[in-house]
Design an enzyme around this catalytic site. Structure first.
Site, PDB file in Angstrom:
ATOM      1  N   LYS A   1       0.863  -1.191   0.000  1.00 47.48           N
ATOM      2  CA  LYS A   1       0.000   0.000   0.000  1.00 47.48           C
ATOM      3  C   LYS A   1       0.893   1.233   0.000  1.00 47.48           C
ATOM      4  CE  LYS A   1      -4.393   1.106   0.246  1.00 47.48           C
ATOM      5  NZ  LYS A   1      -5.578   0.312  -0.172  1.00 47.48           N
TER       6      LYS A   1
ATOM      7  N   ASP B   1      -7.106   4.398  -4.372  1.00 46.17           N
ATOM      8  CA  ASP B   1      -7.757   4.274  -3.062  1.00 46.17           C
ATOM      9  C   ASP B   1      -8.360   5.659  -2.810  1.00 46.17           C
ATOM     10  OD1 ASP B   1      -7.800   2.244  -0.588  1.00 46.17           O
ATOM     11  OD2 ASP B   1      -7.543   4.232   0.267  1.00 46.17           O
TER      12      ASP B   1
HETATM   13  P1  NDP Z   1     -12.963   7.936  -2.788  1.00 49.43           P
HETATM   14  O1  NDP Z   1     -11.885   8.909  -2.602  1.00 49.43           O
HETATM   15  O2  NDP Z   1     -13.528   7.699  -4.136  1.00 49.43           O
HETATM   16  O3  NDP Z   1     -14.188   8.258  -1.820  1.00 49.43           O
HETATM   17  C1  NDP Z   1     -14.015   8.334  -0.444  1.00 49.43           C
HETATM   18  C2  NDP Z   1     -15.341   8.721   0.199  1.00 49.43           C
HETATM   19  O4  NDP Z   1     -15.215   8.581   1.604  1.00 49.43           O
HETATM   20  C3  NDP Z   1     -15.707  10.162  -0.065  1.00 49.43           C
HETATM   21  O5  NDP Z   1     -17.104  10.288  -0.046  1.00 49.43           O
HETATM   22  C4  NDP Z   1     -15.049  10.861   1.112  1.00 49.43           C
HETATM   23  O6  NDP Z   1     -15.639  12.112   1.423  1.00 49.43           O
HETATM   24  C5  NDP Z   1     -15.275   9.874   2.226  1.00 49.43           C
HETATM   25  N1  NDP Z   1     -14.195   9.990   3.205  1.00 49.43           N
HETATM   26  C6  NDP Z   1     -12.876   9.797   2.981  1.00 49.43           C
HETATM   27  N2  NDP Z   1     -12.152  10.040   4.081  1.00 49.43           N
HETATM   28  C7  NDP Z   1     -13.026  10.402   5.004  1.00 49.43           C
HETATM   29  C8  NDP Z   1     -12.889  10.765   6.353  1.00 49.43           C
HETATM   30  N3  NDP Z   1     -11.682  10.809   6.970  1.00 49.43           N
HETATM   31  N4  NDP Z   1     -13.995  11.053   7.011  1.00 49.43           N
HETATM   32  C9  NDP Z   1     -15.204  11.002   6.414  1.00 49.43           C
HETATM   33  N5  NDP Z   1     -15.398  10.672   5.130  1.00 49.43           N
HETATM   34  C10 NDP Z   1     -14.327  10.367   4.445  1.00 49.43           C
HETATM   35  O7  NDP Z   1     -12.386   6.556  -2.177  1.00 49.43           O
HETATM   36  P2  NDP Z   1     -12.905   5.066  -2.394  1.00 49.43           P
HETATM   37  O8  NDP Z   1     -14.363   5.044  -2.589  1.00 49.43           O
HETATM   38  O9  NDP Z   1     -12.018   4.442  -3.389  1.00 49.43           O
HETATM   39  O10 NDP Z   1     -12.520   4.407  -0.989  1.00 49.43           O
HETATM   40  C11 NDP Z   1     -13.447   4.323   0.092  1.00 49.43           C
HETATM   41  C12 NDP Z   1     -12.998   3.227   1.050  1.00 49.43           C
HETATM   42  O11 NDP Z   1     -12.966   1.971   0.363  1.00 49.43           O
HETATM   43  C13 NDP Z   1     -11.602   3.389   1.654  1.00 49.43           C
HETATM   44  O12 NDP Z   1     -11.602   2.846   2.956  1.00 49.43           O
HETATM   45  C14 NDP Z   1     -10.733   2.513   0.759  1.00 49.43           C
HETATM   46  O13 NDP Z   1      -9.568   2.095   1.417  1.00 49.43           O
HETATM   47  C15 NDP Z   1     -11.688   1.360   0.504  1.00 49.43           C
HETATM   48  N6  NDP Z   1     -11.423   0.530  -0.665  1.00 49.43           N
HETATM   49  C16 NDP Z   1     -11.327   1.065  -1.915  1.00 49.43           C
HETATM   50  C17 NDP Z   1     -11.139   0.258  -3.010  1.00 49.43           C
HETATM   51  C18 NDP Z   1     -11.097   0.790  -4.395  1.00 49.43           C
HETATM   52  O14 NDP Z   1     -11.027  -0.018  -5.333  1.00 49.43           O
HETATM   53  N7  NDP Z   1     -11.181   2.091  -4.613  1.00 49.43           N
HETATM   54  C19 NDP Z   1     -10.960  -1.195  -2.854  1.00 49.43           C
HETATM   55  C20 NDP Z   1     -11.169  -1.671  -1.517  1.00 49.43           C
HETATM   56  C21 NDP Z   1     -11.372  -0.824  -0.477  1.00 49.43           C
HETATM   57  P3  NDP Z   1     -14.890  13.471   0.977  1.00 49.43           P
HETATM   58  O15 NDP Z   1     -15.036  13.538  -0.497  1.00 49.43           O
HETATM   59  O16 NDP Z   1     -15.593  14.541   1.708  1.00 49.43           O
HETATM   60  O17 NDP Z   1     -13.454  13.330   1.421  1.00 49.43           O
HETATM   61  O1  2IT Z   2      -7.991  -1.442  -0.585  1.00 46.53           O
HETATM   62  C1  2IT Z   2      -7.938  -1.945  -1.727  1.00 46.53           C
HETATM   63  O2  2IT Z   2      -8.059  -3.158  -1.900  1.00 46.53           O
HETATM   64  C2  2IT Z   2      -7.750  -1.044  -2.868  1.00 46.53           C
HETATM   65  N1  2IT Z   2      -7.696   0.171  -2.678  1.00 46.53           N
HETATM   66  C3  2IT Z   2      -7.605  -1.599  -4.248  1.00 46.53           C
HETATM   67  C4  2IT Z   2      -6.197  -2.070  -4.489  1.00 46.53           C
HETATM   68  C5  2IT Z   2      -5.893  -2.482  -5.902  1.00 46.53           C
HETATM   69  O3  2IT Z   2      -4.716  -2.801  -6.130  1.00 46.53           O
HETATM   70  O4  2IT Z   2      -6.771  -2.500  -6.768  1.00 46.53           O
END
Ligand code: NDP
Ligand code: 2IT
Length: 444
Positions: free
Chosen positions: A125, A165
């Protein structure tokens, strides 16, 4: 003192102030206790002492010039945690809260998640404390180029393959890929989540959210429940939240609330996802602006209060520790029967206990959000083949992977006498493949 407790104590002592990392390690190690009773060779080979120590941790300066010509300096990270079953694989997070402890918790989780997918990918990561909010396109590009100017020497299509992420989506991956290619003169699958015109995979954008719903569909089915007709609350409005909402709606659920870090919207008629996508994906605005299009919806500040909205199924898809004990109790007393983590470690340990003691279906993120990284691996596969599968082909593979993760996690829980406990099941199932590979490869 047990082997697990000894390693846990050492880990906390050796890595002070890395609270999220301690939390993630504690959960995994404690659920592995029954494994060590059956498999003493793991302790003898020091598997735990090695698995909690990243193979390599890179911390670097990221200098860039903002639009006013001022020098800005951020900190960059890449933690290459474990390569026992494949090259390091995991996302990059750009958020002001990023520090080494957060990247290490994410990298540690990624080891077991990637193992659960059944695909040959190790855990890693990275990220930066850079805040993309309020930055111009030009600043985002300059930052990404500077970040890659250091990162490129540590990564490669067969070494370490970053992805997105929080704060890193297709736009950032594009700039990072462009700079990698320019520096190395290599056109290779070194990043995933790429755009469809330059090596990206269909369904990668949707994969984490869709995968979460496929996983939950299976878990619900086992208890005679379904998304059809269910009321769903989803925190966040980013990549994971949006596509979890889309698939839940396709299956006949009503998504009534979504959030961002400022607050949440409640729309009793059901969230109009076209509005959310336009606001968040295209215009990069706040969720509050939803009311400009649907004035009858409600907006509440304090995003954590989203869990007071009554629902059948809760899907935390924003960030770590966003759902605490109090929120868990509120969900339970409002009749919620299932919680599926789209985010990484969104429920606190106390919240998880509330769900488990109330017999709520609880799916831990390392199992239920693995669809994103799994589809990233399918993107790597297509890049290696110089070929692209159709949407239907990738989607079908994703669905099969998620069903298998559910089956393997619930089977492992059953085998170890804790039927229905997906936390223990996912940790054990993910761990065994990595531990056996480490054992076979000797002390490295
Ligand atoms: P994005 O940046 O697309 O979206 C994040 C969302 O969460 C936004 O709505 C953001 O609000 C909110 N958010 C982020 N940080 C905070 C915080 N500290 N407090 C409150 N709200 C927060 O990210 P993703 O959708 O990609 O990721 C969301 C979660 O999913 C994370 O935990 C990530 O690790 C996990 N994840 C993502 C994957 C992926 O493929 N993208 C895969 C597996 C897990 P704002 O815009 O106001 O910051
Ligand atoms: O938390 C996760 O699994 C991710 N943000 C996706 C990682 C990836 O390599 O697609």
């Amino acid at each position: 003192m047990s082997y697990v407790q000894r390693v846990l104590e050492q880990t906390i002592k050796r890595n002070p102030s890395e609270f999220e990392f301690h939390q993630a390690v504690k959960e995994v190690l404690e659920s592995l206790e029954p494994v060590f009773a059956r498999r003493p060779e793991y302790a003898k080979a020091g598997i735990l002492e090695r698995i909690v120590e990243p193979e390599r941790q890179i911390i670097f300066r990221v200098p860039w010039l903002d639009d006013q010509g001022n020098v800005q300096v951020n900190r960059g990270f890449r933690v290459e945690f474990n390569s026992a079953i494949g090259p390091y694989k995991g996302g990059l997070r750009f958020h002001p809260s990023v520090n080494l402890g957060i990247i290490k918790f994410l990298g540690f989780e990624q080891i077991f998640k990637n193992s659960l997918t059944g695909l040959p990918i190790g855990g890693g990561k990275g990220g930066s404390d850079f805040d993309p909010k309020g930055k111009s396109e030009n600043e985002i590009m300059k930052f990404c180029q500077s970040f890659m100017t250091e990162l490129y020497r540590h990564i490669g299509a067969d070494t370490d393959i970053p992805a997105g992420d929080i704060g890193v989506g297709a736009r950032e991956i594009g700039y990072l890929f462009g700079q990698y290619k320019r520096i190395t003169n290599l056109y290779e699958g070194v990043l995933t989540g790429k755009g469809l015109t330059y090596g990206g995979s269909l369904v990668r954008r949707e994969a984490t959210g869709y995968g979460l719903i496929y996983f939950m569909e299976e878990a619900l089915k086992d208890r005679g429940k379904a998304f059809e007709g269910a009321t769903v609350v989803i925190s966040g409005s980013g990549n994971v939240a949006i596509y979890a909402a889309q698939k839940a709606q396709q299956l006949g659920a009503k998504v009534v609330a979504m959030s961002d870090s400022n607050g949440y919207v409640y729309d009793r008629e059901g969230i109009d996802l076209d509005i959310v996508r336009q606001l968040k994906e295209v215009e990069r605005r706040r969720i509050k602006d939803y009311l400009q299009y649907k004035p009858q919806a409600e907006y509440h500040e304090n995003f954590a209060d989203i869990w007071t909205v009554p629902c059948d199924i809760a899907l935390p898809c924003a960030t770590q520790n966003e759902l605490n004990e109090k929120a868990a109790k509120t969900l339970v007393s409002n009749g919620c029967f299932a919680v599926g983590e789209g985010a990484n470690m969104p429920c606190t340990p106390e919240a998880i206990k509330v769900f488990q003691s109330n017999n709520i279906i609880y799916a831990p993120g390392k199992a239920s959000n693995a669809g994103g990284v799994a589809t990233s691996c399918l993107e790597m596969t297509q890049n290696s083949m110089r070929y692209s599968w159709t949407f239907e082909e990738v989607d079908a593979k994703l669905k099969t992977i998620m069903i298998n993760i559910y089956k393997n996690a619930s089977q492992a829980a059953k085998e170890y006498g804790i039927e229905g406990n997906l936390v223990v099941g996912a940790n054990i199932a993910g761990f065994l493949k990595v531990a056996d590979s480490m054992l076979a490869q000797g002390v490295v």
